[in-house]
Design a protein around this motif. Structure first.
Motif, PDB file in Angstrom:
ATOM      1  N   ALA A   1       0.838  -1.200   0.000  1.00  0.00           N
ATOM      2  CA  ALA A   1       0.000   0.000   0.000  1.00  0.00           C
ATOM      3  C   ALA A   1       0.876   1.255   0.000  1.00  0.00           C
ATOM      4  O   ALA A   1       0.606   2.215  -0.721  1.00  0.00           O
TER       5      ALA A   1
ATOM      6  N   SER B   1       0.639   4.277  -2.736  1.00  0.00           N
ATOM      7  CA  SER B   1       0.350   5.663  -2.381  1.00  0.00           C
ATOM      8  C   SER B   1       0.484   5.823  -0.876  1.00  0.00           C
ATOM      9  O   SER B   1      -0.260   5.218  -0.111  1.00  0.00           O
TER      10      SER B   1
ATOM     11  N   ASN C   1      -0.091   8.387   0.955  1.00  0.00           N
ATOM     12  CA  ASN C   1      -1.212   9.093   1.558  1.00  0.00           C
ATOM     13  C   ASN C   1      -2.401   8.183   1.796  1.00  0.00           C
ATOM     14  O   ASN C   1      -3.014   8.200   2.853  1.00  0.00           O
ATOM     15  N   ALA C   2      -2.703   7.377   0.766  1.00  0.00           N
ATOM     16  CA  ALA C   2      -3.825   6.461   0.917  1.00  0.00           C
ATOM     17  C   ALA C   2      -3.520   5.459   2.018  1.00  0.00           C
ATOM     18  O   ALA C   2      -4.401   5.069   2.784  1.00  0.00           O
ATOM     19  N   ALA C   3      -2.257   5.035   2.109  1.00  0.00           N
ATOM     20  CA  ALA C   3      -1.880   4.081   3.149  1.00  0.00           C
ATOM     21  C   ALA C   3      -2.092   4.705   4.529  1.00  0.00           C
ATOM     22  O   ALA C   3      -2.567   4.052   5.451  1.00  0.00           O
ATOM     23  N   ARG C   4      -1.743   5.984   4.637  1.00  0.00           N
ATOM     24  CA  ARG C   4      -1.936   6.661   5.916  1.00  0.00           C
ATOM     25  C   ARG C   4      -3.419   6.747   6.274  1.00  0.00           C
ATOM     26  O   ARG C   4      -3.801   6.579   7.432  1.00  0.00           O
ATOM     27  N   ALA C   5      -4.229   6.974   5.257  1.00  0.00           N
ATOM     28  CA  ALA C   5      -5.665   7.069   5.513  1.00  0.00           C
ATOM     29  C   ALA C   5      -6.246   5.731   5.977  1.00  0.00           C
ATOM     30  O   ALA C   5      -7.298   5.688   6.597  1.00  0.00           O
ATOM     31  N   MET C   6      -5.526   4.631   5.667  1.00  0.00           N
ATOM     32  CA  MET C   6      -5.970   3.308   6.135  1.00  0.00           C
ATOM     33  C   MET C   6      -5.581   3.078   7.589  1.00  0.00           C
ATOM     34  O   MET C   6      -5.906   2.053   8.171  1.00  0.00           O
ATOM     35  N   GLY C   7      -4.839   4.025   8.155  1.00  0.00           N
ATOM     36  CA  GLY C   7      -4.399   3.841   9.532  1.00  0.00           C
ATOM     37  C   GLY C   7      -3.031   3.204   9.632  1.00  0.00           C
ATOM     38  O   GLY C   7      -2.647   2.716  10.681  1.00  0.00           O
ATOM     39  N   ILE C   8      -2.286   3.199   8.521  1.00  0.00           N
ATOM     40  CA  ILE C   8      -0.942   2.620   8.552  1.00  0.00           C
ATOM     41  C   ILE C   8       0.051   3.703   8.963  1.00  0.00           C
ATOM     42  O   ILE C   8       0.046   4.795   8.402  1.00  0.00           O
ATOM     43  N   ASN C   9       0.872   3.397   9.946  1.00  0.00           N
ATOM     44  CA  ASN C   9       1.908   4.332  10.336  1.00  0.00           C
ATOM     45  C   ASN C   9       3.063   4.161   9.349  1.00  0.00           C
ATOM     46  O   ASN C   9       3.952   3.332   9.534  1.00  0.00           O
TER      47      ASN C   9
END
Lengths: 234, 320
Positions: free
Chosen positions: B190, B194, B196-204
């Motif tokens: 992820a 992207s 940003n998209a990964a961050r939006a999934m809650g990934i640090n």
């Protein structure tokens, strides 16, 4: 900063639509809530607890999930992996049995995802990708779902279908904040609405009032132009 | 039963049998040694592939971790009389610690800038190897690194070393595959796609990149450990900038985001110079040409490229 002096609230179990033209600051507002913007002044309360300054993973854990603008699915990954990524914070907390239930729930909600479960997400059609994006954000078991322009680039029939899903989700107790340019559609399904214009909140009220409001009609619903072109007077 | 025999397990079994057969049948000392080098390079390429292929973070300084592994075990066993098996965890941990400290600031960068940052790091470490003569023996190298042994089994026997390295490759494959198919692997892919998209999934994303960088450095140090005890002599040249580039080439040629691609890339890049001796002074020209052709014709690397060709011919057969 794109927005200034804006205040909005969403009560539990409500479906609130935030409408406004391009560049009004709708997406900025959502990003601020999700912790994706680092430097801004203001306050965000979720269940009466301030959440400003919490990083995005923390926000997701608190129960806020966003369906980002342009969907932002992961095209090379399979539909299944995309959905599992939505449950990332659930995996961290080792809630595996709940994830299996949630997968079932999402696939009942969007049966087409079940058919395509092993396909790379990039091969889905626009509507399917939007369904995937919504399904993915539901996998985190949110209490508040934020959607950024879910109707963008979709055929009217699909828009109806997606919005109907949102109504169903609201009926099941989910709180929803919907950001849309498609003002008519968004207000039709909402309880209340806000109108954002170049960074300021210009109007707010129940969705029915806004739908009837002359100002909203003129600026966002395109009614008077239609009447103008068709030579009608109301 | 069928579930137990899934594709991954089957390929491990085939791989294991292949190692055994090759180990038993290849007699020539030189070839066994070459195959052992391929194994070491595979571990190196796998380490970088986890970082580059899966997480999408480029590192042009991986030879530094390779070298840290080799020099740590050399210094500890020769200067301080450590047993190699005690030096091994030290080498890996030191490499991982350095990766952590270097990764903290550099992994904030992305793309070319991350490449430049890691490139600079690799060069600094190379200079340290060369100039810290009292510890590393300087540019003339470090001699007398003891061979490995476990009880009565001596790994100065090249065949035993071959088995040791390739079993380690197999274990690294299994560990990496498990990692890839877990939550962590999904998060890495992820991030690749992207951030940003990964961050939006809650990934640090920051921690995740750091963790995989550290993991990757650990694998490189493991490869360095084997190299030092196999050759018993190391010099700074083995861990220079060119070697970092070579590891990147193995990953790209073999196939990004593919565990087996690391094996293919490492094999090709280790064997090619041997096969090309016949071209004598044109060796490097032909070498470069082959790499260029692979990249032009199979831009996704050998693994994906060959699979695509296979699938295309099969679908042609199916529809006359």
């Amino acid at each position: 900063m794109a927005i200034k002096g804006v205040s909005l609230s969403v009560a539990q179990g409500e479906l609130v639509s935030l409408i406004g033209a391009n560049g009004a600051g709708k997406s900025t507002l959502l990003q601020a809530i999700c912790g994706l913007l680092s430097r801004w002044k203001g306050e965000v309360l979720f269940q009466n607890v301030p959440i400003k300054g919490i990083d995005p993973p923390g926000i997701v854990r608190k129960g806020i999930s966003m369906v980002p603008e342009g969907r932002l699915i992961f095209p090379p990954l399979s539909v299944m992996d995309n959905l599992k990524l939505g449950a990332y914070t659930m995996y961290r907390r080792k809630q595996h049995h709940q994830i299996a239930q949630d997968l079932e729930m999402v696939m009942t909600l969007f049966p087409v995802l079940k058919e395509r479960i092993h396909q790379p997400a990039g091969t889905l059609s626009g509507g399917e990708q939007q369904m995937l994006a919504i399904g993915r954000s539901l996998m985190a078991r949110p209490q508040l779902l934020l959607l950024d322009e879910p109707s963008m680039g979709l055929a009217p029939l699909l828009v109806d279908k997606i919005l109907k899903t949102l109504v169903d989700l609201r009926e099941n107790g989910l709180t929803i904040l919907l950001v849309e340019q498609n003002a008519t559609a968004a207000l039709k399904i909402a309880d209340r609405g806000y109108v954002l214009e170049t960074g300021r909140m210009v109007l707010q009220g129940t969705a029915a009032d806004l739908l009837a409001d002359e100002e909203v009609k003129r600026a966002y619903l395109g009614k008077d132009y239609e009447q103008f072109y068709e030579g009608l007077n109301s | 039963m069928l579930k137990f025999l899934n594709r991954d397990r089957l390929s491990y079994a085939v791989f294991f049998i292949a190692i055994a057969i090759i180990g038993l049948s290849v007699e020539n000392y030189y070839y066994v040694q070459l195959l052992t080098f391929i194994g070491i390079n595979t571990i190196l390429a796998l380490g970088l592939n986890m970082l580059m292929g899966y997480a999408g973070q480029i590192s042009l300084g991986h030879a530094a971790f390779y070298g840290l592994g080799a020099y740590t075990t050399a210094v500890l066993t020769v200067h301080y009389g450590f047993s190699p098996w005690l030096a091994l965890p030290c080498a890996i941990l030191l490499s991982m610690l350095v990766a952590f400290l270097v990764g903290l600031p550099t992994l904030k960068l992305s793309g070319y800038y991350l490449g430049m940052g890691t490139l600079g790091f690799g060069m600094i470490v190379h200079i340290v190897f060369r100039e810290w003569s009292s510890m590393t023996g300087g540019s003339s190298g470090f001699i007398g690194i003891p061979p490995l042994e476990i009880g009565p089994v001596s790994f100065s026997q090249i065949r035993n070393f071959f088995y040791l390295v390739w079993l380690t490759v197999l274990i690294s494959f299994i560990v990496s595959k498990r990692l890839i198919h877990s939550r962590i692997g999904r998060a890495l892919r992820a991030i690749h796609d992207s951030e940003n998209a990964a961050r939006a999934m809650g990934i640090n994303t920051r921690n995740m990149k750091l963790e995989i960088f550290v993991f990757s450095a650990g694998l490189s140090a493991l490869a360095g450990f084997f190299y030092a005890h196999l050759v018993s002599f190391i010099s700074p040249g083995t861990f220079s900038f060119i070697v970092s580039i070579k590891i990147v080439t193995m990953v790209v040629i073999g196939g990004m985001a593919s565990v087996w691609g690391s094996l293919l890339g490492a094999s090709l890049l280790t064997m090619l110079p041997e096969w090309l001796h016949a071209f004598s002074e044109f060796e490097m020209v032909v070498y470069g040409l082959i790499l260029m052709l692979v990249m032009v014709l199979l831009p996704q690397g050998l693994t994906r490229g060959l699979l695509d060709i296979y699938e295309r011919t099969r679908s042609k057969k199916d529809q006359p």
